[in-house]
Design a protein around this motif. Structure first.
Motif, PDB file in Angstrom:
ATOM      1  N   ILE A  51       0.826  -1.206   0.000  1.00  0.00           N
ATOM      2  CA  ILE A  51       0.000   0.000   0.000  1.00  0.00           C
ATOM      3  C   ILE A  51       0.865   1.263   0.000  1.00  0.00           C
ATOM      4  CG2 ILE A  51      -1.875  -1.158   1.221  1.00  0.00           C
ATOM      5  CD1 ILE A  51      -1.031   0.378   3.759  1.00  0.00           C
ATOM      6  N   ARG A  52       0.239   2.369  -0.379  1.00  0.00           N
ATOM      7  CA  ARG A  52       0.878   3.686  -0.292  1.00  0.00           C
ATOM      8  C   ARG A  52       0.053   4.546   0.655  1.00  0.00           C
ATOM      9  NH1 ARG A  52       2.564   6.227  -5.751  1.00  0.00           N
ATOM     10  NH2 ARG A  52       4.221   4.709  -5.354  1.00  0.00           N
ATOM     11  N   ASP A  64       5.557   3.923   1.127  1.00  0.00           N
ATOM     12  CA  ASP A  64       5.188   2.706   0.403  1.00  0.00           C
ATOM     13  C   ASP A  64       5.616   1.528   1.266  1.00  0.00           C
ATOM     14  OD1 ASP A  64       4.137   3.451  -2.347  1.00  0.00           O
ATOM     15  OD2 ASP A  64       5.980   4.632  -2.281  1.00  0.00           O
ATOM     16  N   THR A  65       4.674   0.665   1.589  1.00  0.00           N
ATOM     17  CA  THR A  65       4.975  -0.404   2.535  1.00  0.00           C
ATOM     18  C   THR A  65       4.119  -1.631   2.262  1.00  0.00           C
ATOM     19  OG1 THR A  65       5.148  -0.913   4.909  1.00  0.00           O
ATOM     20  CG2 THR A  65       3.284   0.446   4.214  1.00  0.00           C
ATOM     21  N   VAL A  66       4.425  -2.719   2.963  1.00  0.00           N
ATOM     22  CA  VAL A  66       3.703  -3.984   2.819  1.00  0.00           C
ATOM     23  C   VAL A  66       3.163  -4.403   4.181  1.00  0.00           C
ATOM     24  CG1 VAL A  66       3.890  -6.426   2.190  1.00  0.00           C
ATOM     25  CG2 VAL A  66       5.158  -4.702   0.890  1.00  0.00           C
ATOM     26  N   LEU A  67       1.921  -4.870   4.222  1.00  0.00           N
ATOM     27  CA  LEU A  67       1.375  -5.379   5.479  1.00  0.00           C
ATOM     28  C   LEU A  67       2.175  -6.608   5.901  1.00  0.00           C
ATOM     29  CD1 LEU A  67      -1.086  -3.593   4.478  1.00  0.00           C
ATOM     30  CD2 LEU A  67      -2.525  -5.195   5.742  1.00  0.00           C
ATOM     31  N   ASN A  68       2.721  -6.569   7.109  1.00  0.00           N
ATOM     32  CA  ASN A  68       3.562  -7.667   7.575  1.00  0.00           C
ATOM     33  C   ASN A  68       2.729  -8.850   8.061  1.00  0.00           C
ATOM     34  OD1 ASN A  68       2.636  -7.043  10.184  1.00  0.00           O
ATOM     35  ND2 ASN A  68       4.417  -5.767  10.656  1.00  0.00           N
ATOM     36  N   GLY A  69       3.400  -9.829   8.642  1.00  0.00           N
ATOM     37  CA  GLY A  69       2.716 -11.040   9.085  1.00  0.00           C
ATOM     38  C   GLY A  69       1.668 -10.807  10.157  1.00  0.00           C
ATOM     39  N   ARG A 107      -5.027  17.524  12.489  1.00  0.00           N
ATOM     40  CA  ARG A 107      -6.161  17.079  11.676  1.00  0.00           C
ATOM     41  C   ARG A 107      -5.654  16.550  10.329  1.00  0.00           C
ATOM     42  NH1 ARG A 107     -10.667  21.907  12.521  1.00  0.00           N
ATOM     43  NH2 ARG A 107     -10.939  21.633  14.787  1.00  0.00           N
ATOM     44  N   PRO A 108      -4.983  15.433  10.349  1.00  0.00           N
ATOM     45  CA  PRO A 108      -4.400  14.921   9.104  1.00  0.00           C
ATOM     46  C   PRO A 108      -5.453  14.383   8.140  1.00  0.00           C
ATOM     47  CG  PRO A 108      -4.146  13.319  10.845  1.00  0.00           C
ATOM     48  CD  PRO A 108      -4.729  14.547  11.491  1.00  0.00           C
ATOM     49  N   SER A 109      -5.225  14.618   6.857  1.00  0.00           N
ATOM     50  CA  SER A 109      -6.067  14.032   5.811  1.00  0.00           C
ATOM     51  C   SER A 109      -5.255  12.920   5.161  1.00  0.00           C
ATOM     52  CB  SER A 109      -6.453  15.091   4.767  1.00  0.00           C
ATOM     53  OG  SER A 109      -7.196  14.507   3.715  1.00  0.00           O
ATOM     54  N   VAL A 110      -5.603  11.680   5.499  1.00  0.00           N
ATOM     55  CA  VAL A 110      -4.807  10.521   5.081  1.00  0.00           C
ATOM     56  C   VAL A 110      -5.519   9.769   3.964  1.00  0.00           C
ATOM     57  CG1 VAL A 110      -3.783   8.331   5.830  1.00  0.00           C
ATOM     58  CG2 VAL A 110      -3.815  10.306   7.388  1.00  0.00           C
ATOM     59  N   THR A 111      -4.739   9.316   2.999  1.00  0.00           N
ATOM     60  CA  THR A 111      -5.255   8.474   1.916  1.00  0.00           C
ATOM     61  C   THR A 111      -4.444   7.188   1.874  1.00  0.00           C
ATOM     62  OG1 THR A 111      -5.892  10.401   0.598  1.00  0.00           O
ATOM     63  CG2 THR A 111      -5.698   8.298  -0.568  1.00  0.00           C
ATOM     64  N   VAL A 112      -5.128   6.066   1.704  1.00  0.00           N
ATOM     65  CA  VAL A 112      -4.455   4.768   1.570  1.00  0.00           C
ATOM     66  C   VAL A 112      -4.820   4.174   0.217  1.00  0.00           C
ATOM     67  CG1 VAL A 112      -4.276   2.413   2.455  1.00  0.00           C
ATOM     68  CG2 VAL A 112      -4.406   4.338   4.054  1.00  0.00           C
ATOM     69  N   LEU A 113      -3.806   3.798  -0.553  1.00  0.00           N
ATOM     70  CA  LEU A 113      -4.005   3.189  -1.864  1.00  0.00           C
ATOM     71  C   LEU A 113      -3.358   1.811  -1.888  1.00  0.00           C
ATOM     72  CD1 LEU A 113      -2.962   6.263  -4.073  1.00  0.00           C
ATOM     73  CD2 LEU A 113      -5.292   5.604  -3.436  1.00  0.00           C
TER      74      LEU A 113
END
Length: 218
Positions: A51-52, A64-69, A107-113
């Motif tokens: 995901i980004r 940019d990262t990967v969901l771990n175990g 007040r962060p505006s976060v997006t996950v792709l």
């Protein structure tokens, strides 16, 4: 003699009624399980997904990262956040919440792709033309059993289509297996739309399911 005849008629009627009831039960029993209903909230993140993470106005916080175990990732500046089981909107809200809790952004505006989906496999055995793993399309949460079998080459000529077994393992929120259930599915009736009134029109197959198709007696 008349009593004996009446008794045999009663027993015959009882056996027929029992047979019909068992048939209806075999068609309906799996509809009681909530996992046969497709989740309307969309694709759920899982271990292995890439995901980004973006924070509006904070380019240095892009990760940019990967969901771990454990189903977690580490966004910029904060500790690991578990995202497995959430859709991208829920994941963005959870990361935003953690930024606020850890006093990084007000007040962060976060997006996950999702930039790359992990492979989602189901396993087929028995009287199907293509045995072994079948990889579900990455964008789907699940697929109907009729479509899975069709995309895997369909049944063989000796398949017992009205009694297909699906084995599914259930997990708790920590990712530990809690139970395994096997469902008997009348795929023939599902494909023809001839299930009894009140039965589900589809049986959903999810990643990790095992589909076993017995052979019919010739």
């Amino acid at each position: 003699m008349e009593r004996t005849s009446s008794f045999f008629l009663f027993i015959t009627a009882l056996l027929i009624l029992t047979s019909v009831s068992q048939s209806l039960w075999s068609q309906q029993k799996y509809t009681l399980d909530p996992s046969t209903i497709k989740d309307p909230t969309g694709y759920k993140l899982r271990t292995g997904d890439r995901i980004r993470i973006l924070v509006s106005g904070e380019t240095e916080a892009t990760v940019d990262t990967v969901l771990n175990g454990y189903g977690s990732v580490r966004p910029a500046y904060i500790n690991d956040v578990k995202l497995a089981g959430l859709n991208v909107d829920q994941a963005a809200k959870e990361i935003s919440r953690q930024y606020q809790l850890q006093l990084i952004y007000r007040r962060p505006s976060v997006t996950v792709l999702v930039t790359k989906y992990t492979e989602q496999m189901v396993f087929l055995s028995g009287a199907v033309n293509k045995k072994g793993p079948y990889i579900l399309p990455p964008e789907v949460e699940g697929m109907s059993i009729v479509e899975v079998i069709a995309r895997s080459g369909g049944f063989t000529d000796i398949a017992r289509k009205n009694k297909v077994y699906v084995t599914r393992t259930y997990y708790n929120k920590s990712g530990d297996a809690t139970s395994t259930k096997t469902y008997e599915v009348d795929v023939e009736a599902l494909s023809k739309g001839t299930l009894s009134s009140g039965s589900a029109k589809r049986f959903w197959i999810y990643p990790g399911d095992r589909v076993q198709v017995p052979e019919r007696l010739i």
